[in-house]
Design a protein around this motif. Structure first.
Motif, PDB file in Angstrom:
ATOM      1  N   LEU A 248     111.680 121.057  31.053  1.00  0.00           N
ATOM      2  CA  LEU A 248     113.013 120.483  31.246  1.00  0.00           C
ATOM      3  C   LEU A 248     114.086 121.447  30.768  1.00  0.00           C
ATOM      4  O   LEU A 248     115.165 121.555  31.375  1.00  0.00           O
ATOM      5  CB  LEU A 248     113.102 119.147  30.505  1.00  0.00           C
ATOM      6  CG  LEU A 248     114.391 118.341  30.686  1.00  0.00           C
ATOM      7  CD1 LEU A 248     114.625 118.017  32.151  1.00  0.00           C
ATOM      8  CD2 LEU A 248     114.321 117.057  29.862  1.00  0.00           C
ATOM      9  N   ALA A 295     118.017 116.701  35.509  1.00  0.00           N
ATOM     10  CA  ALA A 295     117.525 117.211  34.231  1.00  0.00           C
ATOM     11  C   ALA A 295     118.334 116.653  33.070  1.00  0.00           C
ATOM     12  O   ALA A 295     117.776 116.305  32.014  1.00  0.00           O
ATOM     13  CB  ALA A 295     117.561 118.739  34.229  1.00  0.00           C
ATOM     14  N   ARG A 298     117.188 113.131  32.476  1.00  0.00           N
ATOM     15  CA  ARG A 298     115.886 113.137  31.809  1.00  0.00           C
ATOM     16  C   ARG A 298     116.035 113.531  30.341  1.00  0.00           C
ATOM     17  O   ARG A 298     115.363 112.970  29.467  1.00  0.00           O
ATOM     18  CB  ARG A 298     114.952 114.106  32.543  1.00  0.00           C
ATOM     19  CG  ARG A 298     113.575 114.255  31.939  1.00  0.00           C
ATOM     20  CD  ARG A 298     112.803 112.970  31.967  1.00  0.00           C
ATOM     21  NE  ARG A 298     111.446 113.163  31.450  1.00  0.00           N
ATOM     22  CZ  ARG A 298     110.762 112.238  30.798  1.00  0.00           C
ATOM     23  NH1 ARG A 298     111.293 111.040  30.586  1.00  0.00           N
ATOM     24  NH2 ARG A 298     109.558 112.477  30.364  1.00  0.00           N
ATOM     25  N   ARG A 299     116.916 114.467  30.070  1.00  0.00           N
ATOM     26  CA  ARG A 299     117.145 114.857  28.674  1.00  0.00           C
ATOM     27  C   ARG A 299     117.645 113.669  27.865  1.00  0.00           C
ATOM     28  O   ARG A 299     117.222 113.471  26.718  1.00  0.00           O
ATOM     29  CB  ARG A 299     118.148 116.013  28.596  1.00  0.00           C
ATOM     30  CG  ARG A 299     118.453 116.418  27.163  1.00  0.00           C
ATOM     31  CD  ARG A 299     119.182 117.723  27.064  1.00  0.00           C
ATOM     32  NE  ARG A 299     120.538 117.671  27.586  1.00  0.00           N
ATOM     33  CZ  ARG A 299     121.390 118.701  27.547  1.00  0.00           C
ATOM     34  NH1 ARG A 299     121.014 119.864  27.031  1.00  0.00           N
ATOM     35  NH2 ARG A 299     122.599 118.586  28.040  1.00  0.00           N
TER      36      ARG A 299
END
Length: 387
Positions: A248, A295, A298-299
């Motif tokens: 990631l 991303a 998701r982080r």
């Protein structure tokens, strides 16, 4: 400890940690907790009147108009700036010429290579570095010094060359914990005092089989056993998969490095920039930023998962996969540190003994976002266990 310029050059000759020794040190602008201490700054921080080179042959040739904010803070607190420190090119993986003072044929780590080596070599009391993936915590471990990366945003990046703005952190490297404590008090108003934090230790072989070298596994097991025995820690699991975090990190990094360093593509010296840096920039050129936005989402999910781990305040992990690798061709594997940069978590390294070759091994203390004081307190506790 403030060495004169000639003595600095003499002592650094076999380490090559310093990019420039200042013939006229920058004197303190105040009197405070850092009085009497000398420091070096990674060559990615502005020093007024000086051109920073970022470890590269291609750079902005305009002298800095003012000091970087964190440099200014150190001077205001009484420290004396004596040198700039070598670094990997644009804080990425192309090594510099710096050697590890603990073992000259081994890497000092990167990207804050010179900062860690200058402290380990006794040239300065502390140094400023930076971390976007593992560039403070890992060099501190390899060189056997103390490292600290505060929570994202706690130290200003103003005047520091950007690389990936949402993951760039100034970092601190110090000769020992008392010096780090003075730094934390001066720059961050932190004491590391209060109640002893609850620590978590993990089964490294079970969670990350094949990642860590035997000497690091053995040393970590001994530290964990001592903490468990004394009632300072409990067994837990790492709340985030470190390999997934590393993947990631790449998805966040490449668009951001293009935004930060894409200007180099028009620099007349771009062909001389190392392939690793050029590849990173070119990979981030994709104008479709949907992957970047996914991303970031998701982080946020990983950050929430880390924050929900409430059975401990500070997680104890190795600071690196092992001791400093032989040779200067690599700066080492950043896997154990990537989650702290991705999520902006506070982290510290304390020396924790040596392998059978006498090379330093370091333990990493990772806290929850914003709980820097608990990390400093944990660092003191773990240091007392390994003494």
């Amino acid at each position: 400890m403030i060495l004169d310029p000639d003595e600095l050059r003499r002592r650094d000759a076999h380490i090559d940690s310093l990019a420039e020794v200042l013939d006229e040190p920058v004197l303190p602008t105040g009197d405070g907790p850092l009085s009497g201490l000398s420091f070096a700054v990674k060559d990615s921080f502005d020093v007024a009147g000086r051109v920073k080179r970022n470890g590269s042959t291609a750079y902005d040739e305009r002298p800095a108009a003012a000091h970087a904010r964190v440099v200014e803070q150190c001077l205001d607190a009484g420290a004396t700036l004596v040198a700039t420190a070598r670094m990997t090119e644009y804080a990425y993986f192309r090594p510099t010429t710096t050697r590890n003072p603990r073992a000259l044929e081994h890497t000092p780590g990167g990207s804050s290579s010179g900062s860690a080596a200058a402290v380990a070599g006794g040239l300065v009391d502390f140094a400023l570095g930076s971390q976007t993936k593992g560039s403070t915590i890992r060099p501190a471990s390899f060189c056997g010094v103390v490292g600290f990366k505060p929570t994202y945003g706690r130290l200003s990046t103003a005047g520091m060359t950007p690389m990936a703005r949402s993951m760039d952190h100034p970092g601190l490297l110090a000769a020992d914990l008392p010096v780090l404590s003075r730094l934390a008090a001066a720059l961050l108003a932190l004491s590391g005092g209060g109640a002893t934090p609850r620590l978590g230790v993990v089964d490294l072989d079970g969670e990350l089989p094949g990642v860590f070298e035997p000497a690091m596994l053995e040393r970590y097991a001994a530290v964990a056993a001592a903490l468990l025995r004394d009632g300072h820690a409990s067994r837990t699991a790492i709340p985030v998969d470190l390999r997934a975090a590393s993947e990631l990190w790449d998805d966040v990094f490449h668009p951001e490095v293009f935004d930060a360093l894409g200007w180099l593509r028009t620099h007349p010296g771009y062909a001389g920039v190392g392939e690793l840096v050029r590849d990173a920039i070119e990979t981030g050129r994709d104008p479709d930023r949907s992957g970047y936005l996914r991303a970031l989402q998701r982080r946020g999910e990983l950050a929430a998962r880390w924050a929900a781990a409430g059975e401990w305040e500070v997680l104890v992990l190795p600071a690196a996969v092992g001791a400093a690798p032989a040779g200067l061709e690599s700066t080492g594997d950043p896997l154990p540190t990537v989650v702290t940069s991705l999520l902006g978590l506070p982290a510290a390294t304390v020396p924790a003994g040596h392998d059978d070759r006498g090379l330093p091994l370091g333990m990493q203390l990772v806290g929850h976002f914003g709980d820097d004081d608990a990390v400093l307190a944990a660092a003191r506790l773990v240091a007392s266990v390994v003494e």
